[in-house]
Every structure is written in structure tokens, then in C-alpha cells.
Motif scaffolding. Structure first.
Motif, PDB file in Angstrom:
ATOM      1  N   TYR A  45       0.818  -1.219   0.000  1.00 60.28           N
ATOM      2  CA  TYR A  45       0.000   0.000   0.000  1.00 60.28           C
ATOM      3  C   TYR A  45       0.851   1.269   0.000  1.00 60.28           C
ATOM      4  O   TYR A  45       0.427   2.286  -0.554  1.00 60.28           O
ATOM      5  CB  TYR A  45      -0.996  -0.010   1.163  1.00 60.28           C
ATOM      6  N   THR A  49       0.468   3.939  -2.989  1.00 63.12           N
ATOM      7  CA  THR A  49       0.259   5.357  -2.711  1.00 63.12           C
ATOM      8  C   THR A  49       1.203   6.218  -3.544  1.00 63.12           C
ATOM      9  O   THR A  49       0.794   7.237  -4.107  1.00 63.12           O
ATOM     10  CB  THR A  49       0.455   5.628  -1.202  1.00 63.12           C
ATOM     11  N   TRP A  52       0.100   6.307  -7.257  1.00 62.30           N
ATOM     12  CA  TRP A  52      -0.971   7.279  -7.479  1.00 62.30           C
ATOM     13  C   TRP A  52      -0.410   8.699  -7.516  1.00 62.30           C
ATOM     14  O   TRP A  52      -0.824   9.509  -8.343  1.00 62.30           O
ATOM     15  CB  TRP A  52      -2.052   7.147  -6.399  1.00 62.30           C
ATOM     16  N   ALA A  53       0.509   9.005  -6.633  1.00 62.80           N
ATOM     17  CA  ALA A  53       1.117  10.341  -6.618  1.00 62.80           C
ATOM     18  C   ALA A  53       1.847  10.603  -7.937  1.00 62.80           C
ATOM     19  O   ALA A  53       1.720  11.690  -8.519  1.00 62.80           O
ATOM     20  CB  ALA A  53       2.071  10.477  -5.442  1.00 62.80           C
ATOM     21  N   THR A  82      -9.741   6.220 -10.960  1.00 65.51           N
ATOM     22  CA  THR A  82     -10.391   5.264 -10.055  1.00 65.51           C
ATOM     23  C   THR A  82     -11.341   4.355 -10.826  1.00 65.51           C
ATOM     24  O   THR A  82     -11.350   3.134 -10.619  1.00 65.51           O
ATOM     25  CB  THR A  82     -11.172   6.014  -8.953  1.00 65.51           C
ATOM     26  N   LEU A 143     -10.353   3.273  -2.060  1.00 64.99           N
ATOM     27  CA  LEU A 143      -8.999   3.840  -2.064  1.00 64.99           C
ATOM     28  C   LEU A 143      -8.837   4.877  -3.161  1.00 64.99           C
ATOM     29  O   LEU A 143      -8.182   5.902  -2.954  1.00 64.99           O
ATOM     30  CB  LEU A 143      -7.954   2.733  -2.240  1.00 64.99           C
ATOM     31  N   TYR A 147      -7.547   8.561  -2.502  1.00 65.98           N
ATOM     32  CA  TYR A 147      -6.347   9.054  -3.178  1.00 65.98           C
ATOM     33  C   TYR A 147      -6.680  10.260  -4.064  1.00 65.98           C
ATOM     34  O   TYR A 147      -5.908  11.217  -4.134  1.00 65.98           O
ATOM     35  CB  TYR A 147      -5.707   7.966  -4.047  1.00 65.98           C
ATOM     36  N   SER A 148      -7.806  10.204  -4.749  1.00 64.08           N
ATOM     37  CA  SER A 148      -8.202  11.303  -5.634  1.00 64.08           C
ATOM     38  C   SER A 148      -8.369  12.601  -4.870  1.00 64.08           C
ATOM     39  O   SER A 148      -7.870  13.648  -5.286  1.00 64.08           O
ATOM     40  CB  SER A 148      -9.504  10.960  -6.360  1.00 64.08           C
ATOM     41  N   TYR A 151      -4.774  13.705  -3.364  1.00 70.37           N
ATOM     42  CA  TYR A 151      -3.822  14.209  -4.344  1.00 70.37           C
ATOM     43  C   TYR A 151      -4.363  15.392  -5.137  1.00 70.37           C
ATOM     44  O   TYR A 151      -3.585  16.223  -5.610  1.00 70.37           O
ATOM     45  CB  TYR A 151      -3.338  13.089  -5.256  1.00 70.37           C
TER      46      TYR A 151
END
Length: 173
Positions: A45, A49, A52-53, A82, A143, A147-148, A151
Motif C-alpha cells: 500500500y 500510494t 498514485w502520486a 479510479t 482507495l 487518493y483522488s 492528491y
């Protein structure tokens, strides 16, 4: 195609990463002995993460140096990403549990039975392909939204506002 190219690229990268990570877990024996699976999942995870960044950074760079990327637009990008990762999730789950680690469900059931916490019937209800696919879709959605939002807030462009001092045009006598 160019309009959604970055989203497709990162959805594919994230999905491929999930499959490769499962292959690594299986190769290291974590799909037979589950005693340290929490630690390896934590590392997964953390890397997810960062992926995604990097996806958000890639999208922001593609907009150009002076482009303004507001929270709403960044969040839309994240939600679209997503959606794509959620659509690809069942495919990844199928690849993982049918090809990479076909004995996973039997192994985890036997492991948990050896701990004596649940019955075989209750374990079979939660350790099967249908349940795992549904859980994978729910995880991708939840998630992805988290995350959306995170970020989009971090990578939004701050608008430069110029404050013009107001001068009194009337002359004092």
C-alpha cells in the motif's frame, strides 16, 4: 485517445503492479505461510500510494508549465483513474488467483483452520473468487476516491493573485 491516454496508462501500470506484487508474494512464500502477510501488505500500500502520486504528477506535467489545475479538475482526473482501475480490478483478481497463485484460497483456508478461529464453511464463504472480486472492486473504489481527494488537494495549482493597492484619488486640501 490522447485526452484519456494518461489515465489509461496509469490504470494499466497500477493493475500490472498489483499482479506483479502478487507474483512476488507468491514467489516469497507469502501465499502459503500467511504469518507475515500484514507487513508485506503494508509495503504494497505504500508503493501503491506513491504510484498514485506519480500518476497525478504525470498528469499535471502533461498540462504544461503554466497551466492552472484546480481541485475540481484534479479530482475529476482521480475519479476517472479510479473508474478505470476499478474496471480492471476483476481482471487482475482473476489473473492473480487463477494463474499466479491458484492454490491461494485453499492455502489461506488451511492456514486459518490451523489457528482454530473459524469453521471451514465460514472461511469458504469469504475466501473464494466471487467474494474476492467484489472486495477488490470495493477496495479500488474506496482507495481511489481517497487518493483522488488527497492528491487533488496536494497537486492543485495555487492561483497567483495580485493585490493592487487602492489609492485615494481625491486630493486633500
Amino acid at each position: 485517445m490522447n485526452k484519456i491516454g494518461i489515465e489509461l496508462k496509469w490504470a494499466a501500470i497500477i493493475t500490472a503492479f498489483s499482479c506483479l506484487w502478487a507474483a512476488l508474494e507468491n514467489a516469497l512464500g507469502y501465499h502459503k505461510d500467511f504469518s507475515n502477510i500484514i507487513g508485506i501488505a503494508f509495503v504494497y500500500y505504500i508503493i501503491l500510494t506513491f504510484l498514485w502520486a506519480i500518476a497525478f504528477i504525470d498528469k499535471k506535467k502533461s498540462l504544461g508549465k503554466n497551466a492552472i489545475w484546480e481541485f475540481k479538475s484534479a479530482f475529476k482526473f482521480g475519479l476517472f483513474l479510479t473508474g478505470l482501475t476499478t474496471l480492471l480490478s476483476p481482471i487482475a483478481q482473476y489473473i492473480i488467483y487463477e494463474t499466479i497463485s491458484p492454490d491461494y484460497f485453499n492455502n489461506i483456508i488451511e492456514y486459518q483452520l490451523s489457528k482454530g478461529r473459524q469453521t471451514r464453511e465460514s472461511l469458504e464463504l469469504i475466501h473464494n473468487m466471487n467474494f474476492t472480486i467484489r472486495q477488490g472492486v470495493m477496495n479500488a473504489l474506496s482507495l481511489g476516491v481517497i487518493y483522488s481527494a488527497l492528491y487533488a488537494w496536494v497537486f492543485k495549482t495555487k492561483k497567483n493573485t495580485v493585490v493592487v493597492p487602492v489609492t485615494n484619488s481625491k486630493k486633500k486640501k
